[in-house]
Motif scaffolding. Sequence first.
Motif, PDB file in Angstrom:
ATOM      1  N   CYS A 185      35.194  10.630  51.370  1.00  0.00           N
ATOM      2  CA  CYS A 185      35.153   9.754  50.179  1.00  0.00           C
ATOM      3  C   CYS A 185      35.848  10.407  48.985  1.00  0.00           C
ATOM      4  O   CYS A 185      36.623   9.752  48.279  1.00  0.00           O
ATOM      5  CB  CYS A 185      33.702   9.405  49.820  1.00  0.00           C
ATOM      6  SG  CYS A 185      32.931   8.353  51.062  1.00  0.00           S
ATOM      7  N   THR A 186      35.596  11.692  48.749  1.00  0.00           N
ATOM      8  CA  THR A 186      36.260  12.334  47.598  1.00  0.00           C
ATOM      9  C   THR A 186      37.754  12.504  47.888  1.00  0.00           C
ATOM     10  O   THR A 186      38.595  12.309  47.010  1.00  0.00           O
ATOM     11  CB  THR A 186      35.612  13.685  47.217  1.00  0.00           C
ATOM     12  OG1 THR A 186      35.550  14.515  48.372  1.00  0.00           O
ATOM     13  CG2 THR A 186      34.220  13.515  46.694  1.00  0.00           C
ATOM     14  N   GLY A 187      38.095  12.810  49.165  1.00  0.00           N
ATOM     15  CA  GLY A 187      39.505  12.996  49.528  1.00  0.00           C
ATOM     16  C   GLY A 187      40.298  11.711  49.390  1.00  0.00           C
ATOM     17  O   GLY A 187      41.415  11.705  48.854  1.00  0.00           O
ATOM     18  N   VAL A 188      39.729  10.604  49.852  1.00  0.00           N
ATOM     19  CA  VAL A 188      40.489   9.341  49.823  1.00  0.00           C
ATOM     20  C   VAL A 188      40.673   8.860  48.372  1.00  0.00           C
ATOM     21  O   VAL A 188      41.717   8.300  48.016  1.00  0.00           O
ATOM     22  CB  VAL A 188      39.820   8.267  50.735  1.00  0.00           C
ATOM     23  CG1 VAL A 188      38.602   7.638  50.098  1.00  0.00           C
ATOM     24  CG2 VAL A 188      40.826   7.187  51.118  1.00  0.00           C
ATOM     25  N   LEU A 189      39.681   9.114  47.533  1.00  0.00           N
ATOM     26  CA  LEU A 189      39.834   8.726  46.114  1.00  0.00           C
ATOM     27  C   LEU A 189      40.936   9.548  45.456  1.00  0.00           C
ATOM     28  O   LEU A 189      41.765   9.025  44.711  1.00  0.00           O
ATOM     29  CB  LEU A 189      38.504   8.907  45.370  1.00  0.00           C
ATOM     30  CG  LEU A 189      37.466   7.820  45.674  1.00  0.00           C
ATOM     31  CD1 LEU A 189      36.068   8.285  45.295  1.00  0.00           C
ATOM     32  CD2 LEU A 189      37.812   6.528  44.928  1.00  0.00           C
ATOM     33  N   ARG A 190      40.955  10.846  45.762  1.00  0.00           N
ATOM     34  CA  ARG A 190      42.021  11.686  45.188  1.00  0.00           C
ATOM     35  C   ARG A 190      43.377  11.236  45.734  1.00  0.00           C
ATOM     36  O   ARG A 190      44.362  11.168  44.997  1.00  0.00           O
ATOM     37  CB  ARG A 190      41.782  13.159  45.522  1.00  0.00           C
ATOM     38  CG  ARG A 190      40.614  13.751  44.713  1.00  0.00           C
ATOM     39  CD  ARG A 190      40.547  15.273  44.887  1.00  0.00           C
ATOM     40  NE  ARG A 190      39.557  15.875  44.016  1.00  0.00           N
ATOM     41  CZ  ARG A 190      38.454  16.503  44.432  1.00  0.00           C
ATOM     42  NH1 ARG A 190      38.197  16.614  45.726  1.00  0.00           N
ATOM     43  NH2 ARG A 190      37.608  17.026  43.570  1.00  0.00           N
ATOM     44  N   ALA A 191      43.435  10.890  47.036  1.00  0.00           N
ATOM     45  CA  ALA A 191      44.702  10.437  47.632  1.00  0.00           C
ATOM     46  C   ALA A 191      45.174   9.145  46.966  1.00  0.00           C
ATOM     47  O   ALA A 191      46.370   8.903  46.824  1.00  0.00           O
ATOM     48  CB  ALA A 191      44.524  10.218  49.124  1.00  0.00           C
ATOM     49  N   ALA A 192      44.221   8.316  46.552  1.00  0.00           N
ATOM     50  CA  ALA A 192      44.573   7.041  45.914  1.00  0.00           C
ATOM     51  C   ALA A 192      44.860   7.236  44.426  1.00  0.00           C
ATOM     52  O   ALA A 192      45.019   6.270  43.681  1.00  0.00           O
ATOM     53  CB  ALA A 192      43.445   6.034  46.115  1.00  0.00           C
ATOM     54  N   GLY A 193      44.863   8.495  43.971  1.00  0.00           N
ATOM     55  CA  GLY A 193      45.218   8.795  42.580  1.00  0.00           C
ATOM     56  C   GLY A 193      44.095   8.509  41.602  1.00  0.00           C
ATOM     57  O   GLY A 193      44.356   8.181  40.437  1.00  0.00           O
ATOM     58  N   PHE A 194      42.840   8.644  42.050  1.00  0.00           N
ATOM     59  CA  PHE A 194      41.704   8.356  41.154  1.00  0.00           C
ATOM     60  C   PHE A 194      41.829   9.170  39.870  1.00  0.00           C
ATOM     61  O   PHE A 194      41.963  10.393  39.906  1.00  0.00           O
ATOM     62  CB  PHE A 194      40.382   8.679  41.869  1.00  0.00           C
ATOM     63  CG  PHE A 194      39.188   8.272  41.080  1.00  0.00           C
ATOM     64  CD1 PHE A 194      38.800   6.943  41.026  1.00  0.00           C
ATOM     65  CD2 PHE A 194      38.470   9.200  40.342  1.00  0.00           C
ATOM     66  CE1 PHE A 194      37.709   6.553  40.273  1.00  0.00           C
ATOM     67  CE2 PHE A 194      37.373   8.814  39.585  1.00  0.00           C
ATOM     68  CZ  PHE A 194      36.997   7.490  39.548  1.00  0.00           C
ATOM     69  N   PRO A 195      41.781   8.499  38.721  1.00  0.00           N
ATOM     70  CA  PRO A 195      42.131   9.191  37.490  1.00  0.00           C
ATOM     71  C   PRO A 195      40.984   9.894  36.762  1.00  0.00           C
ATOM     72  O   PRO A 195      41.212  10.652  35.830  1.00  0.00           O
ATOM     73  CB  PRO A 195      42.628   8.029  36.609  1.00  0.00           C
ATOM     74  CG  PRO A 195      41.853   6.842  37.091  1.00  0.00           C
ATOM     75  CD  PRO A 195      41.528   7.069  38.525  1.00  0.00           C
ATOM     76  N   GLY A 196      39.726   9.671  37.186  1.00  0.00           N
ATOM     77  CA  GLY A 196      38.602  10.095  36.339  1.00  0.00           C
ATOM     78  C   GLY A 196      38.291  11.583  36.416  1.00  0.00           C
ATOM     79  O   GLY A 196      38.892  12.339  37.174  1.00  0.00           O
TER      80      GLY A 196
END
Length: 299
Positions: free
Chosen positions: A93-104
């Motif tokens: 979950c944390t990896g996929v958010l970072r891969a999707a460019g999660f900005p927070g």
Amino acid sequence: MGVGRGYGKLLLFGEHAAVYGHPAVGIRLDEYLEVEISCGSAPDWSLPGLDEPEASLIRTSLEGLPGSPEPGVVRIRGTLPMSVGFGSSAAFCTGVLRAAGFPGDSLALWEAAHRLEHVFHGTPSGIDTGLSVYPGASILYPKPPALPDRAPARLPPAWLLVGALPRTSTTASLVTGIRTLRDRDPSRVDAILCELGSLSRDAASLETCPDAASLGRLADEAQTRLASLSLTTPELDLALAALRTSGSTGAKLSGAGGGGAFFGVFRDEAGAASAARILRATLEREKIAIVHLTVVRIA
Ligand code: PMV
């Protein structure tokens, strides 16, 4: 679209007790899952190399990504073993958010990863995603349905030999097993869960846990209680006994139990490395498979 890493976790204290509101202590592991998203315009997400039902869970989680990206190809690789108690779904979950460019920031990432993790576990506590996001050691106080309160934990200087055996049960069935035990004998089980929570508090304070000897003693105390809840297996008991006779100050299972992750506490790196050799030989002799074995410095 991008590549992102999510790290695994090791629960040191408080497993199962956390389900009933008691604190848990854990560390982020260096082992990770790396998620690569290549966006396209396919009708559905493609997950090369992944079998159902995992692929279908991951597809559902991808539909929940912020910004609803166009389906494409998702590749997952890395060094973190899956489904043995090292928090692989939280790492995803944390990896996929970072891969999707999660900005927070870290808190926003934790909140988003926690929301995504509902796809994998109906009611995640937020502990695994918190440990995946924040480096080092943390103590987490569950506050369901909100995220737990988190504070850095000060652990004594020590080395851990961290391993995992194949699991004979799932987290969900082990959590249900404790619920059934508690329904049958609430006063006994609540007392044990309360003691496990209190061991978490002791482990996260240098006043009550100043060195590797105290940390090992707390680990042994927690293991006695987890074993009394039938969470251990003969194979796990054998691995923990091998650690204790090869210089560990104490050892316990980590996570839900039923096999899976475990660790032993050592005063120094050489002691942990030598115990790793003895443990491998013991398990090989008994024809017990080992999924993972690594030495980790905790402070
Ligand atoms: O699924 P695991 O092995 O990473 O650990 C689960 C920890 C439990 O306390 C048993 C469950 C929970 O949600 O806290």
